[in-house]
Write a protein that holds these residues in place. Structure first.
Motif, PDB file in Angstrom:
ATOM      1  N   ASN A   1       5.976  33.511  67.794  1.00  0.00           N
ATOM      2  CA  ASN A   1       6.421  34.863  68.125  1.00  0.00           C
ATOM      3  C   ASN A   1       6.652  35.707  66.872  1.00  0.00           C
TER       4      ASN A   1
ATOM      5  N   GLN B   1       6.881  39.858  73.551  1.00  0.00           N
ATOM      6  CA  GLN B   1       5.508  39.534  73.927  1.00  0.00           C
ATOM      7  C   GLN B   1       5.394  38.075  74.338  1.00  0.00           C
TER       8      GLN B   1
ATOM      9  N   ALA C   1       3.963  36.260  77.834  1.00  0.00           N
ATOM     10  CA  ALA C   1       3.014  35.142  77.920  1.00  0.00           C
ATOM     11  C   ALA C   1       3.475  34.111  78.939  1.00  0.00           C
TER      12      ALA C   1
ATOM     13  N   TRP D   1       1.799  31.857  70.315  1.00  0.00           N
ATOM     14  CA  TRP D   1       2.262  31.866  71.696  1.00  0.00           C
ATOM     15  C   TRP D   1       2.115  33.224  72.385  1.00  0.00           C
ATOM     16  N   PRO D   2       2.420  34.344  71.751  1.00  0.00           N
ATOM     17  CA  PRO D   2       2.270  35.619  72.472  1.00  0.00           C
ATOM     18  C   PRO D   2       0.841  35.904  72.930  1.00  0.00           C
ATOM     19  N   ASP D   3      -0.146  35.251  72.323  1.00  0.00           N
ATOM     20  CA  ASP D   3      -1.547  35.419  72.727  1.00  0.00           C
ATOM     21  C   ASP D   3      -2.011  34.322  73.683  1.00  0.00           C
TER      22      ASP D   3
ATOM     23  N   ARG E   1      -2.510  32.355  77.105  1.00  0.00           N
ATOM     24  CA  ARG E   1      -2.651  32.759  78.489  1.00  0.00           C
ATOM     25  C   ARG E   1      -2.940  31.538  79.371  1.00  0.00           C
TER      26      ARG E   1
END
Length: 243
Positions: A4, A21, A25, A198-200, A202
């Motif tokens: 993050n 963000q 996720a 992690w924020p990316d 999915r």
């Protein structure tokens, strides 16, 4: 769920925006778990070390973010038949956070799909300390003899006693360490490491990790299928995925 802060730093944003963000996720991953009928999903959301070593302002923000996540997502969890549970020294969290956690757990307790477990104020070494304390109390009360203690006796005093051991551990942001997470439980867990922050991350990326896991052969100290051995056999695998 690492990355993050780095996600925000790469974009020259404040760290708290990375945490926000990261919470987004979680939505995608939990909904994907529900759609594929994944029975167990465990997220390492807040470690004991985070609580002790992060700036108080950041810890306070993370607690507010947790409360906001629970408040805004209980209906979504119910819509997806997701039940929420927690592991860790949650009694040390702020009272208002504990109240919100209990509210969310009660509001989703009738759901029968994915069990989403949040590891909060969690550390595996502290979990073992707590388990050994409870086991010692049993010995003192003469409910069990020291010489009779088995691995199962330790297991039933862990925070995760109600859960199967994880089959798969997904580690984001390319970190090549366990970071004091489920040390007892992951003795035979398969590990999948991705460089994705992690924020990316999915649901699709979780499916890719599961696909990779399904191609692996799990031997539990035994031999490969087709290998001959007179005294070594493989144990059966659970069907659990933890992230």
């Amino acid at each position: 769920m690492d990355g993050n802060g780095r996600w925000a730093g790469k974009r020259r944003l404040k760290r708290f925006l990375g945490h926000q963000q990261g919470a987004e996720a979680v939505h995608f991953v939990v909904e994907t778990a529900s759609r594929i009928d994944l029975p167990w999903l465990t997220l390492y959301a807040f470690s004991l070390e985070n609580n002790l070593r992060r700036p108080k302002t950041e810890v306070s923000f993370l607690m507010r973010l947790l409360s906001a996540y629970l408040t805004s997502n209980v209906q979504r969890m119910n819509d997806n038949n997701v039940r929420i549970h927690y592991v860790g020294r949650t009694h040390e969290l702020p009272n208002e956070v504990q109240e919100r956690m209990q509210w969310a757990a009660e509001a989703t307790q009738q759901n029968t799909g994915t069990t989403l477990t949040l590891a909060l104020n969690y550390g595996a070494r502290s979990e073992l300390v707590d388990a050994f304390k409870r086991l010692y109390a049993e010995i003192e009360q003469k409910h069990i003899r020291l010489d009779d203690i088995t691995e199962q006796d330790i297991q039933r005093h862990l925070y995760t006693a109600h859960m199967p051991d994880p089959d798969l551990l997904i580690r984001t942001s390319g970190e090549m360490r366990i970071s004091n997470y489920l040390l007892w439980q992951i003795a035979y867990t398969e590990i999948f490491v991705t460089n994705r922050l992690w924020p990316d991350f999915r649901g699709l990326h979780m499916l890719e990790a599961i696909e990779d896991f399904q191609r692996r052969e799990r031997r539990y100290g035994g031999l490969s299928d087709g290998s001959e051995s007179d005294d070594v056999t493989s144990l059966p695998a659970n069907q659990l995925v933890n992230s």
